[in-house]
Design a protein around this motif. Structure first.
Motif, PDB file in Angstrom:
ATOM      1  N   ILE A  16       0.911  -1.229  -0.294  1.00 54.63           N
ATOM      2  CA  ILE A  16       0.109   0.028   0.037  1.00 54.63           C
ATOM      3  C   ILE A  16       0.996   1.243   0.182  1.00 54.63           C
ATOM      4  O   ILE A  16       1.664   1.502   1.016  1.00 54.63           O
ATOM      5  N   PHE A  17       0.781   1.918  -1.052  1.00 57.32           N
ATOM      6  CA  PHE A  17       1.722   3.341  -1.256  1.00 57.32           C
ATOM      7  C   PHE A  17       0.903   4.373  -1.250  1.00 57.32           C
ATOM      8  O   PHE A  17       0.310   4.798  -2.150  1.00 57.32           O
ATOM      9  N   GLY A  18       0.585   4.795   0.229  1.00 56.01           N
ATOM     10  CA  GLY A  18      -0.264   5.943   0.293  1.00 56.01           C
ATOM     11  C   GLY A  18      -1.824   5.764  -0.207  1.00 56.01           C
ATOM     12  O   GLY A  18      -2.141   4.784  -0.122  1.00 56.01           O
ATOM     13  N   THR A  19      -2.245   6.856  -0.468  1.00 56.27           N
ATOM     14  CA  THR A  19      -3.687   6.929  -1.058  1.00 56.27           C
ATOM     15  C   THR A  19      -3.841   7.552  -2.176  1.00 56.27           C
ATOM     16  O   THR A  19      -3.061   8.199  -2.902  1.00 56.27           O
ATOM     17  N   THR A  20      -4.898   7.135  -2.879  1.00 53.83           N
ATOM     18  CA  THR A  20      -5.208   7.701  -4.361  1.00 53.83           C
ATOM     19  C   THR A  20      -5.825   9.043  -4.211  1.00 53.83           C
ATOM     20  O   THR A  20      -6.059   9.609  -2.858  1.00 53.83           O
ATOM     21  N   GLU A  21      -6.168   9.776  -5.275  1.00 52.54           N
ATOM     22  CA  GLU A  21      -6.851  11.296  -5.333  1.00 52.54           C
ATOM     23  C   GLU A  21      -8.311  11.156  -4.350  1.00 52.54           C
ATOM     24  O   GLU A  21      -8.703  11.895  -3.768  1.00 52.54           O
ATOM     25  N   VAL A  88      14.255   5.871  -3.822  1.00 52.81           N
ATOM     26  CA  VAL A  88      14.640   5.656  -2.597  1.00 52.81           C
ATOM     27  C   VAL A  88      13.826   6.843  -1.618  1.00 52.81           C
ATOM     28  O   VAL A  88      13.231   6.382  -0.505  1.00 52.81           O
ATOM     29  N   SER A  89      13.701   7.688  -2.191  1.00 50.25           N
ATOM     30  CA  SER A  89      13.184   8.904  -1.549  1.00 50.25           C
ATOM     31  C   SER A  89      11.410   8.885  -1.224  1.00 50.25           C
ATOM     32  O   SER A  89      10.976   9.113  -0.248  1.00 50.25           O
ATOM     33  N   GLN A  90      11.009   8.032  -2.224  1.00 52.73           N
ATOM     34  CA  GLN A  90       9.543   7.990  -2.238  1.00 52.73           C
ATOM     35  C   GLN A  90       9.160   7.012  -1.060  1.00 52.73           C
ATOM     36  O   GLN A  90       8.085   7.374  -0.312  1.00 52.73           O
ATOM     37  N   PRO A  91       9.637   5.865  -0.868  1.00 55.16           N
ATOM     38  CA  PRO A  91       9.189   4.876   0.248  1.00 55.16           C
ATOM     39  C   PRO A  91       9.815   5.079   1.523  1.00 55.16           C
ATOM     40  O   PRO A  91       9.212   4.641   2.465  1.00 55.16           O
ATOM     41  N   LEU A  92      10.873   6.021   1.698  1.00 59.51           N
ATOM     42  CA  LEU A  92      11.401   6.296   2.976  1.00 59.51           C
ATOM     43  C   LEU A  92      10.286   6.434   4.236  1.00 59.51           C
ATOM     44  O   LEU A  92      10.203   5.765   5.149  1.00 59.51           O
ATOM     45  N   PRO A  93       9.444   7.498   3.840  1.00 55.65           N
ATOM     46  CA  PRO A  93       8.598   7.598   4.950  1.00 55.65           C
ATOM     47  C   PRO A  93       7.587   6.355   5.441  1.00 55.65           C
ATOM     48  O   PRO A  93       7.146   6.284   6.458  1.00 55.65           O
ATOM     49  N   MET A  94       7.200   5.733   4.417  1.00 59.28           N
ATOM     50  CA  MET A  94       6.491   4.480   4.561  1.00 59.28           C
ATOM     51  C   MET A  94       7.377   3.402   5.324  1.00 59.28           C
ATOM     52  O   MET A  94       6.743   2.608   6.405  1.00 59.28           O
ATOM     53  N   TYR A  95       8.652   3.386   5.214  1.00 54.53           N
ATOM     54  CA  TYR A  95       9.553   2.450   5.647  1.00 54.53           C
ATOM     55  C   TYR A  95       9.569   2.781   7.468  1.00 54.53           C
ATOM     56  O   TYR A  95       9.337   2.277   8.380  1.00 54.53           O
ATOM     57  N   GLN A  96       9.614   4.066   7.613  1.00 53.32           N
ATOM     58  CA  GLN A  96       9.764   4.520   8.865  1.00 53.32           C
ATOM     59  C   GLN A  96       8.525   4.166   9.744  1.00 53.32           C
ATOM     60  O   GLN A  96       8.532   3.853  10.795  1.00 53.32           O
ATOM     61  N   THR A  97       7.316   4.342   8.945  1.00 52.18           N
ATOM     62  CA  THR A  97       5.972   4.021   9.452  1.00 52.18           C
ATOM     63  C   THR A  97       5.987   2.651   9.991  1.00 52.18           C
ATOM     64  O   THR A  97       5.536   2.217  10.960  1.00 52.18           O
ATOM     65  N   PHE A  98       6.241   1.883   8.787  1.00 50.38           N
ATOM     66  CA  PHE A  98       6.167   0.301   9.149  1.00 50.38           C
ATOM     67  C   PHE A  98       7.022  -0.002  10.257  1.00 50.38           C
ATOM     68  O   PHE A  98       6.787  -0.816  10.839  1.00 50.38           O
ATOM     69  N   ASN A  99       8.385   0.409  10.361  1.00 47.64           N
ATOM     70  CA  ASN A  99       9.180  -0.087  11.248  1.00 47.64           C
ATOM     71  C   ASN A  99       8.711   0.519  12.915  1.00 47.64           C
ATOM     72  O   ASN A  99       8.680  -0.348  13.796  1.00 47.64           O
ATOM     73  N   ALA A 100       8.010   1.597  12.922  1.00 44.81           N
ATOM     74  CA  ALA A 100       7.670   2.097  13.829  1.00 44.81           C
ATOM     75  C   ALA A 100       6.307   1.254  14.509  1.00 44.81           C
ATOM     76  O   ALA A 100       5.970   0.719  15.691  1.00 44.81           O
TER      77      ALA A 100
END
Length: 109
Positions: A16-21, A88-100
């Motif tokens: 799941i990569f964020g949300t759609t419009e 790399v810059s696109q999924p980094l925030p998602m990786y941080q959320t996943f890890n937390a």
């Protein structure tokens, strides 16, 4: 993740990569060849299509004993692709959320 959970197994991973419009989850289902070592490593290293620069993605989740605790390491290395910094810059925030969220789940929070 569904499929053959074994080293070299063919799996399909739903991301799941964020949300759609319209606010719905943006879901992508991607096939991978699994890298698997029981109790320590799971991941993949798959090629990118030539139309997005080629190269490949080394994505690993690793756990190891660290005293009386467990160290969890998530790594994602894009090799041989001129657009690696963008990927790399696109999924980094998602990786941080996943890890937390994983840490909170394991610690029972």
């Amino acid at each position: 993740m569904t499929g053959d959970i074994e080293d070299g197994g063919n799996v399909t991973i739903t991301f799941i990569f964020g949300t759609t419009e319209d606010g719905e989850p943006h879901v992508m289902t991607i096939p991978h060849t699994l890298i698997y070592q029981e109790g320590s490593v799971i991941g993949w290293s798959d090629p990118f299509p030539d139309e997005i620069g080629g190269g490949h993605d080394n994505h690993l989740y690793r756990v190891e004993a660290c005293g009386d605790q467990t160290l969890f390491v998530q790594s994602d290395e894009i090799v041989g692709n001129p657009y690696a910094a963008n990927f790399v810059s696109q999924p980094l925030p998602m990786y941080q959320t996943f890890n937390a969220e994983l840490k909170a789940k394991i610690q029972g929070q």
